[in-house]
Design an enzyme around this catalytic site. Structure first.
Site, mmCIF file in Angstrom:
data_model
loop_
_atom_site.group_PDB
_atom_site.id
_atom_site.type_symbol
_atom_site.label_atom_id
_atom_site.label_comp_id
_atom_site.label_asym_id
_atom_site.label_seq_id
_atom_site.Cartn_x
_atom_site.Cartn_y
_atom_site.Cartn_z
ATOM 1 C CG ASN A 152 13.609 -1.672 19.729
ATOM 2 O OD1 ASN A 152 12.612 -2.162 19.200
ATOM 3 N ND2 ASN A 152 14.620 -2.420 20.157
ATOM 4 C CE1 TYR B 42 4.685 -5.350 24.384
ATOM 5 C CE2 TYR B 42 2.606 -5.830 23.283
ATOM 6 C CZ TYR B 42 3.957 -5.535 23.221
ATOM 7 O OH TYR B 42 4.580 -5.416 21.996
#
Length: 254
Positions: free
Chosen positions: A89, A157
């Site tokens: 995560n 990203y």
């Protein structure tokens, strides 16, 4: 609130456990009976996530540092004997920039956390899971809806999240013979601090140059989806799951 009829006794490692989605997943897993190793760079935040729960074990770890990652999984196995689930995560949003504007340093920093860090954690988890064969285990990679459709000015990203899909599929394929499965959850617009950094609540940049306030949804709802993936029996695997705030600009984005 437990999500299964019987409590789990599985061991899970959750990276980026000090806040946001990671924190919500840890707390739901603990409520469901998991023994959870919490990993993150800031120990105080990890301790706040864990509370005083006896089945929570907080370890500081920078996922970009190979020795940190190896220590994380070694301590997880030493403490509880195995690793059944990794929720990969940890991640950062990176700079707001197009490809002609981003610095190499900012690019490298984003790739190091989002992609290389995920690879290092997955590699360590796979080694632990192979050692406990035929039991195997499950890896859940936190992608993003950016793995499907980018926002403006998010090149670093977006590229890392597209790459996460390749990482997920490769791990799942290579893990077949060892009882190891890997799936990816792509989440859009949870009500977390990272959404504030891109202005979702005040006006996020859209493809046409305008800004729009976008809907969000509670982080616990995203965490329940992760728990669903983690709790599947060995005979089944959720390879890909997309969950977004209802009505957010994703389908038809642009």
């Amino acid at each position: 609130m437990a999500t299964t009829s019987e409590p789990s006794e599985k061991v899970a490692v959750v990276t980026g456990a000090g806040s946001g989605i990671g924190r919500a997943v840890v707390r739901l897993m603990l409520a469901d009976g998991y023994r959870v190793v919490l990993a993150g760079r800031r120990r105080q935040q990890l301790l706040e996530t864990a509370g005083d729960h006896p089945q929570a074990y907080a370890l500081t770890c920078d996922v970009t540092v190979p020795d940190d990652v190896e220590r994380l999984f070694a301590e997880a196995v030493q403490r509880w004997g195995r690793v059944d689930v990794l929720f990969n995560n940890a991640g950062i949003f990176g700079p707001a920039a197009s490809v002609d504007e981003i610095s190499v340093a900012d690019w490298d920093a984003t790739v190091a956390v989002n992609l290389t860090g995920s690879m290092l954690c997955a590699a360590a988890a796979v080694r632990a899971m192979k050692a406990q064969a035929p039991q195997g285990g499950r890896i859940i990679n936190n992608g993003s809806i950016a793995a499907h459709s980018p926002r403006p000015r998010t090149v670093a990203y977006t590229v890392t999240k597209h790459a996460m899909t390749g990482l997920t599929r490769s791990i799942d394929l290579d893990g077949r013979g060892f009882g190891i499965s890997c799936g990816q959850i792509d989440i859009g617009n949870t009500a977390t601090d990272i959404m504030d950094t891109i202005g979702v609540g005040s006006g996020a940049l859209q493809a046409d140059g305008s800004r729009k306030v976008e809907p969000t949804f509670p982080v616990d709802d995203a965490a329940r989806a992760v728990l669903l993936m983690a709790g599947m029996p060995p005979s089944a695997s959720v390879g890909s799951l997309v969950i977004t705030a209802a009505g957010m600009p994703f389908i038809g984005r642009g």
